[in-house]
Design a protein around this motif. Structure first.
Motif, PDB file in Angstrom:
ATOM      1  N   ARG A 131      42.198  54.486  36.099  1.00 48.06           N
ATOM      2  CA  ARG A 131      43.264  55.366  35.635  1.00 48.06           C
ATOM      3  C   ARG A 131      44.606  54.964  36.250  1.00 48.06           C
ATOM      4  O   ARG A 131      44.730  54.813  37.448  1.00 48.06           O
ATOM      5  N   THR A 132      45.601  54.817  35.413  1.00 48.66           N
ATOM      6  CA  THR A 132      46.997  54.542  35.788  1.00 48.66           C
ATOM      7  C   THR A 132      47.129  53.611  36.997  1.00 48.66           C
ATOM      8  O   THR A 132      47.593  54.020  38.065  1.00 48.66           O
ATOM      9  N   PRO A 133      46.678  52.391  36.861  1.00 47.77           N
ATOM     10  CA  PRO A 133      46.803  51.449  37.997  1.00 47.77           C
ATOM     11  C   PRO A 133      48.264  51.092  38.269  1.00 47.77           C
ATOM     12  O   PRO A 133      49.058  50.923  37.345  1.00 47.77           O
ATOM     13  N   GLU A 134      48.587  51.004  39.547  1.00 50.48           N
ATOM     14  CA  GLU A 134      49.920  50.575  39.973  1.00 50.48           C
ATOM     15  C   GLU A 134      49.770  49.232  40.686  1.00 50.48           C
ATOM     16  O   GLU A 134      49.170  49.158  41.760  1.00 50.48           O
ATOM     17  N   VAL A 135      50.327  48.199  40.079  1.00 49.04           N
ATOM     18  CA  VAL A 135      50.114  46.831  40.563  1.00 49.04           C
ATOM     19  C   VAL A 135      51.429  46.218  41.032  1.00 49.04           C
ATOM     20  O   VAL A 135      52.467  46.370  40.370  1.00 49.04           O
ATOM     21  N   THR A 136      51.387  45.549  42.157  1.00 43.74           N
ATOM     22  CA  THR A 136      52.533  44.765  42.630  1.00 43.74           C
ATOM     23  C   THR A 136      52.077  43.334  42.864  1.00 43.74           C
ATOM     24  O   THR A 136      50.946  43.086  43.299  1.00 43.74           O
ATOM     25  N   VAL A 137      52.955  42.394  42.548  1.00 38.71           N
ATOM     26  CA  VAL A 137      52.677  40.970  42.747  1.00 38.71           C
ATOM     27  C   VAL A 137      53.804  40.369  43.564  1.00 38.71           C
ATOM     28  O   VAL A 137      54.985  40.526  43.220  1.00 38.71           O
ATOM     29  N   MET A 138      53.454  39.704  44.650  1.00 40.03           N
ATOM     30  CA  MET A 138      54.442  39.046  45.497  1.00 40.03           C
ATOM     31  C   MET A 138      54.071  37.573  45.674  1.00 40.03           C
ATOM     32  O   MET A 138      52.891  37.252  45.848  1.00 40.03           O
ATOM     33  N   VAL A 139      55.070  36.718  45.606  1.00 38.03           N
ATOM     34  CA  VAL A 139      54.852  35.295  45.865  1.00 38.03           C
ATOM     35  C   VAL A 139      55.017  35.069  47.362  1.00 38.03           C
ATOM     36  O   VAL A 139      56.111  35.206  47.905  1.00 38.03           O
ATOM     37  N   THR A 140      53.929  34.757  48.037  1.00 41.46           N
ATOM     38  CA  THR A 140      53.969  34.591  49.495  1.00 41.46           C
ATOM     39  C   THR A 140      54.178  33.142  49.929  1.00 41.46           C
ATOM     40  O   THR A 140      54.573  32.882  51.058  1.00 41.46           O
ATOM     41  N   SER A 141      53.896  32.195  49.031  1.00 41.76           N
ATOM     42  CA  SER A 141      54.114  30.779  49.336  1.00 41.76           C
ATOM     43  C   SER A 141      54.579  30.073  48.067  1.00 41.76           C
ATOM     44  O   SER A 141      53.755  29.668  47.240  1.00 41.76           O
ATOM     45  N   PRO A 142      55.905  29.931  47.902  1.00 40.91           N
ATOM     46  CA  PRO A 142      56.454  29.340  46.663  1.00 40.91           C
ATOM     47  C   PRO A 142      56.395  27.821  46.658  1.00 40.91           C
ATOM     48  O   PRO A 142      57.419  27.144  46.640  1.00 40.91           O
ATOM     49  N   LEU A 143      55.180  27.272  46.688  1.00 48.92           N
ATOM     50  CA  LEU A 143      55.018  25.817  46.789  1.00 48.92           C
ATOM     51  C   LEU A 143      55.633  25.093  45.613  1.00 48.92           C
ATOM     52  O   LEU A 143      56.231  24.023  45.768  1.00 48.92           O
ATOM     53  N   SER A 144      55.508  25.650  44.406  1.00 44.56           N
ATOM     54  CA  SER A 144      56.028  24.960  43.220  1.00 44.56           C
ATOM     55  C   SER A 144      57.548  24.852  43.273  1.00 44.56           C
ATOM     56  O   SER A 144      58.136  23.844  42.863  1.00 44.56           O
ATOM     57  N   LYS A 145      58.216  25.876  43.794  1.00 46.40           N
ATOM     58  CA  LYS A 145      59.672  25.832  43.907  1.00 46.40           C
ATOM     59  C   LYS A 145      60.093  24.804  44.935  1.00 46.40           C
ATOM     60  O   LYS A 145      61.076  24.086  44.760  1.00 46.40           O
TER      61      LYS A 145
END
Length: 212
Positions: free
Chosen positions: A103-117
């Motif tokens: 029910r009503t999931p709250e999701v956060t996404v963080m880039v912790t290691s920007p290797l591609s950049k």
């Protein structure tokens, strides 16, 4: 010195000056113009490590590396395309799919290691240096910094003919560098500040230029 040797020396000197004049490179004393690096939203790339947090559902959260195919694997969801998406966009897509299970999931996404950049924003030095390098750009880096990282120039380097290649308006432009003046005389005139994507090439000495 015999007249013949004197004439040969004059000819070599004239040829060298003529080639320098016709090289087409801007004066090494001129600071290369800075390209317009627009600030863009970060897009997740292959090799990035991302942390996914699902509020009140810690068992669904994880820290994961984006695979070479651009996907990650999520509980309940299987493979999810992450490459090319902004963290907020990926969080929204994960939230929508998880909504089918919780029910009503709250999701956060963080880039912790920007290797591609870090790979995209690299500085490179090639040619007659002890150890050609491709290193992650750091603010404040200069020509001297990358030369020292490469272990300095070799005995065969035409270090007064080094070139800085910089991408401007989508095309690479070249600017002369005098590494000999920097390393031997402490002349910092061409010790320019670097920016992401710069390439420095150090050519080999050539006999017909009178460098050997």
């Amino acid at each position: 010195m015999s007249i013949t040797k004197f004439i040969q020396a004059v000819v070599v000197a004239c040829i060298t000056l003529l080639m320098v004049a016709c090289s087409g490179l801007p004066s090494s004393a001129q600071m290369p113009p800075v390209s317009e690096l627009e600030s863009e939203p970060y897009e997740i790339g292959v090799g990035d490590t991302i942390a996914i947090h699902v509020w009140r559902n810690p068992e669904l959260g994880q820290s994961i590396v984006v695979r070479p195919d651009g996907f990650i694997s999520m509980p309940l969801m299987g493979d999810v395309k992450a490459e090319g998406k902004e963290p907020e966009q990926l969080a929204s897509e994960i939230s929508d799919t998880l909504g089918e299970f919780i029910r009503t999931p709250e999701v956060t996404v963080m880039v912790t290691s920007p290797l591609s950049k870090e790979f995209r924003n690299r500085i490179r030095i090639t040619g007659q240096v002890a150890s050609p390098q491709s290193v992650a750009f750091q603010p404040g880096m200069t020509v001297l910094d990358i030369v020292l990282m490469a272990g300095g120039v070799t005995d065969f380097a035409a270090d007064n003919r080094a070139v800085l290649h910089r991408q401007l308006d989508g095309e690479y432009q070249s600017f002369g560098l005098d590494l000999d003046a920097i390393l031997s005389d402490g002349d910092m005139m061409t010790n320019h500040a670097l920016q992401p994507g710069d390439v420095i090439s150090v050519p080999r000495k050539q006999l017909f230029r009178g460098e050997l």
